[in-house]
Design a protein around this motif. Structure first.
Motif, PDB file in Angstrom:
ATOM      1  N   ARG A  44      -2.546  -8.536   0.628  1.00 40.80           N
ATOM      2  CA  ARG A  44      -2.887  -7.690   1.836  1.00 40.80           C
ATOM      3  C   ARG A  44      -2.833  -6.168   1.744  1.00 40.80           C
ATOM      4  O   ARG A  44      -3.779  -5.506   1.949  1.00 40.80           O
ATOM      5  N   THR A  45      -1.716  -5.852   1.079  1.00 41.37           N
ATOM      6  CA  THR A  45      -1.345  -4.269   0.925  1.00 41.37           C
ATOM      7  C   THR A  45      -2.311  -3.953  -0.144  1.00 41.37           C
ATOM      8  O   THR A  45      -2.737  -2.691   0.043  1.00 41.37           O
ATOM      9  N   VAL A 100       8.040  -4.090  15.706  1.00 46.23           N
ATOM     10  CA  VAL A 100       8.180  -4.107  14.417  1.00 46.23           C
ATOM     11  C   VAL A 100       7.252  -3.403  13.955  1.00 46.23           C
ATOM     12  O   VAL A 100       6.228  -3.626  13.983  1.00 46.23           O
ATOM     13  N   LEU A 101       7.821  -2.581  12.920  1.00 43.71           N
ATOM     14  CA  LEU A 101       6.623  -1.964  11.837  1.00 43.71           C
ATOM     15  C   LEU A 101       7.538  -2.245  10.439  1.00 43.71           C
ATOM     16  O   LEU A 101       8.656  -2.217  10.175  1.00 43.71           O
ATOM     17  N   TRP A 102       6.419  -2.388   9.326  1.00 42.66           N
ATOM     18  CA  TRP A 102       7.021  -2.400   8.000  1.00 42.66           C
ATOM     19  C   TRP A 102       7.191  -1.146   7.293  1.00 42.66           C
ATOM     20  O   TRP A 102       6.175  -0.374   7.709  1.00 42.66           O
ATOM     21  N   GLY A 130       1.576  -6.161   6.351  1.00 44.32           N
ATOM     22  CA  GLY A 130       1.314  -5.044   5.011  1.00 44.32           C
ATOM     23  C   GLY A 130      -0.172  -4.636   5.169  1.00 44.32           C
ATOM     24  O   GLY A 130      -0.567  -4.075   4.366  1.00 44.32           O
ATOM     25  N   GLU A 131      -0.751  -4.413   6.301  1.00 41.99           N
ATOM     26  CA  GLU A 131      -2.178  -4.023   6.455  1.00 41.99           C
ATOM     27  C   GLU A 131      -2.029  -2.659   7.395  1.00 41.99           C
ATOM     28  O   GLU A 131      -1.303  -2.464   8.109  1.00 41.99           O
ATOM     29  N   GLY A 132      -3.165  -2.017   7.337  1.00 42.71           N
ATOM     30  CA  GLY A 132      -3.301  -0.845   8.274  1.00 42.71           C
ATOM     31  C   GLY A 132      -2.350   0.249   7.736  1.00 42.71           C
ATOM     32  O   GLY A 132      -1.471   0.673   8.428  1.00 42.71           O
ATOM     33  N   LEU A 133      -2.499   0.771   6.513  1.00 45.57           N
ATOM     34  CA  LEU A 133      -1.445   1.772   5.830  1.00 45.57           C
ATOM     35  C   LEU A 133      -1.537   3.011   6.279  1.00 45.57           C
ATOM     36  O   LEU A 133      -2.602   3.358   6.514  1.00 45.57           O
TER      37      LEU A 133
END
Length: 436
Positions: free
Chosen positions: A18-19, A145-147, A163-166
């Motif tokens: 996804r990233t 939460v955020l990554w 892991g999306e929306g970078l």
């Protein structure tokens, strides 16, 4: 601030499909910006001289707009490409780390976030670098939460869980802003929240984490009493209208915001003003800029008007619920939300300290836009629910004779659901909800 280094035997963020897809899509959008900007400049230069010779004023104005706006689009696309290269280097060198997070409303600048590193407990203060339509990606998910992937000193990548929306983020620069953000994060209980489940944790461990949480009435009362709200608790907001006796609901700030009538009216009025300006002053001079501004404002008025079509009936439903004659009492615990709102957690009216929550509702602070915390009710007590639990449900909680207007509808709690458990764990935090 400790440096975030890759852990042994932990895959880097780029290994997540996804990233990788998200980064490719981000790069594709950057080239679209550049292509659109260059095309606008070429079209403007090609059409502009001919439009001037033919005396077509509106087409000439559009050509000038294209020539002026095209370089801006190219600059946005170029900056996005630079961020893509930065993100690729970071994502190929660091793993994803799930962090408890607090979003700082952007105001006039870029959005900011405060993360708490799950291993060291350090606070990571970041400012997001992106365009306004993507600001919402900087808001933590419902579990708070955020990554994060990168080095807090030199910058890194933020993403929604999965892991999306970078987003590219750098360290917040000024000391004054950092102090303000730390204070806001502490007020929202960031330091008391349990550490979120990491992306590399097996699914079986995730289920075990949720079962260790104590979400009883007594466990929620403790963090509610420990966290205080700024402002004069219990003081009535100035000139607070009583919706039960005052017919015009638009005098209530929270209801006016929900209805979307104000931005609709402002844009419509500006469109009419620009149209009159063009008709009375600029038409004979063949100046069409006011006409273009009128068209843009009319488009915005239509956009907000579509929201108002749904917002006004929703407000009227809330007003009818707030005036319902028979209230249903419930014990409540009032907790800071995961953004700038509040969360009411409801328990049976007659029960003990071991009761589990039966419903929750996100509500707006009771004060004004400048002083949102004025008129705060007690953090624990009895709320009168007015409305209809089986209609929507549409419910307005009243506490000490004043309503707290809901942001979202009344929702029953299912503690067998992993997302519900993680959401309440983020709200409660503290020792009583630590993952054991």
């Amino acid at each position: 601030m400790r440096r975030s280094l890759p852990m042994p035997d932990v895959p880097v963020a780029m290994a997540l499909p996804r990233t990788a897809l998200g980064l490719a899509g981000h790069r594709r959008h950057a080239w679209l910006w550049i292509g659109a900007g260059l095309s606008a400049v070429v079209i403007g230069l090609a059409v502009g001289p001919s439009a001037d010779e033919a005396g077509i004023g509106w087409l000439s104005d559009m050509a000038v707009f294209c020539v002026g706006g095209g370089p801006v689009a190219v600059a946005v696309g170029g900056a996005t490409l630079v961020n893509c290269r930065r993100m690729r280097r970071v994502l190929a060198a660091h793993p994803w780390t799930a962090c408890a997070a607090v979003g700082i409303p952007p105001g006039l600048g870029s959005p900011r976030v405060v993360l708490r590193h799950p291993a060291s407990g350090d606070l990571i203060l970041l400012t997001v670098s992106t365009v306004a339509p993507r600001y919402h990606l900087a808001n933590p998910d419902p579990g708070g939460v955020l990554w994060w992937c990168g080095d807090p000193r030199t910058g890194g990548v933020l993403a929604q869980p999965g892991g999306e929306g970078l987003l590219w983020a750098r360290r917040t620069r000024t000391a004054r802003t950092r102090r303000s953000d730390v204070q806001a994060a502490e007020q929202q209980g960031l330091m008391d929240r349990p550490s979120p489940v990491q992306p590399q944790t097996p699914a079986g461990d995730m289920a075990g984490h949720g079962k260790a949480l104590d979400l009883s009435y007594a466990a929620m009362v403790e963090p509610a009493a420990r966290r205080g709200f700024p402002g004069p608790d219990g003081a009535s907001p100035p000139h607070a209208p009583d919706i039960r006796v005052l017919p015009p609901w638009w005098r209530v700030r929270a209801l006016l915001e929900v209805s979307q009538l104000w931005p609709t009216a402002v844009n419509a009025a500006f469109a009419v003003a620009m149209l009159l300006t063009w008709w009375l002053l600029a038409r004979d001079a063949e100046i069409d800029v006011p006409l273009i501004l009128a068209a843009l404002s009319a488009f915005n008025a239509l956009r907000f008007g579509r929201r108002a079509v749904h917002g006004v009936p929703a407000v009227k439903a809330l007003v009818r619920a707030a005036r319902a004659p028979v209230p249903v009492p419930r014990r409540y615990v009032l907790l800071p939300g995961l953004d700038d709102g509040l969360v009411l957690v409801f328990f049976p009216a007659h029960g003990g300290p071991d009761d589990l929550p039966e419903a929750a509702m996100e509500v707006n602070p009771p004060g004004t836009s400048k002083h949102p915390w004025r008129g705060m009710p007690p953090q624990v007590g009895i709320a009168d629910l007015r409305g209809w639990l089986d209609d929507g449900p549409t419910v307005v909680p009243w506490i000490e004779g004043r309503p707290l207007w809901p942001r979202h509808r009344y929702e029953t709690v299912n503690l067998n659901d992993q997302q519900d458990r993680e959401y309440f764990a983020a709200l409660v935090g503290g020792a009583s909800a630590q993952v054991r």
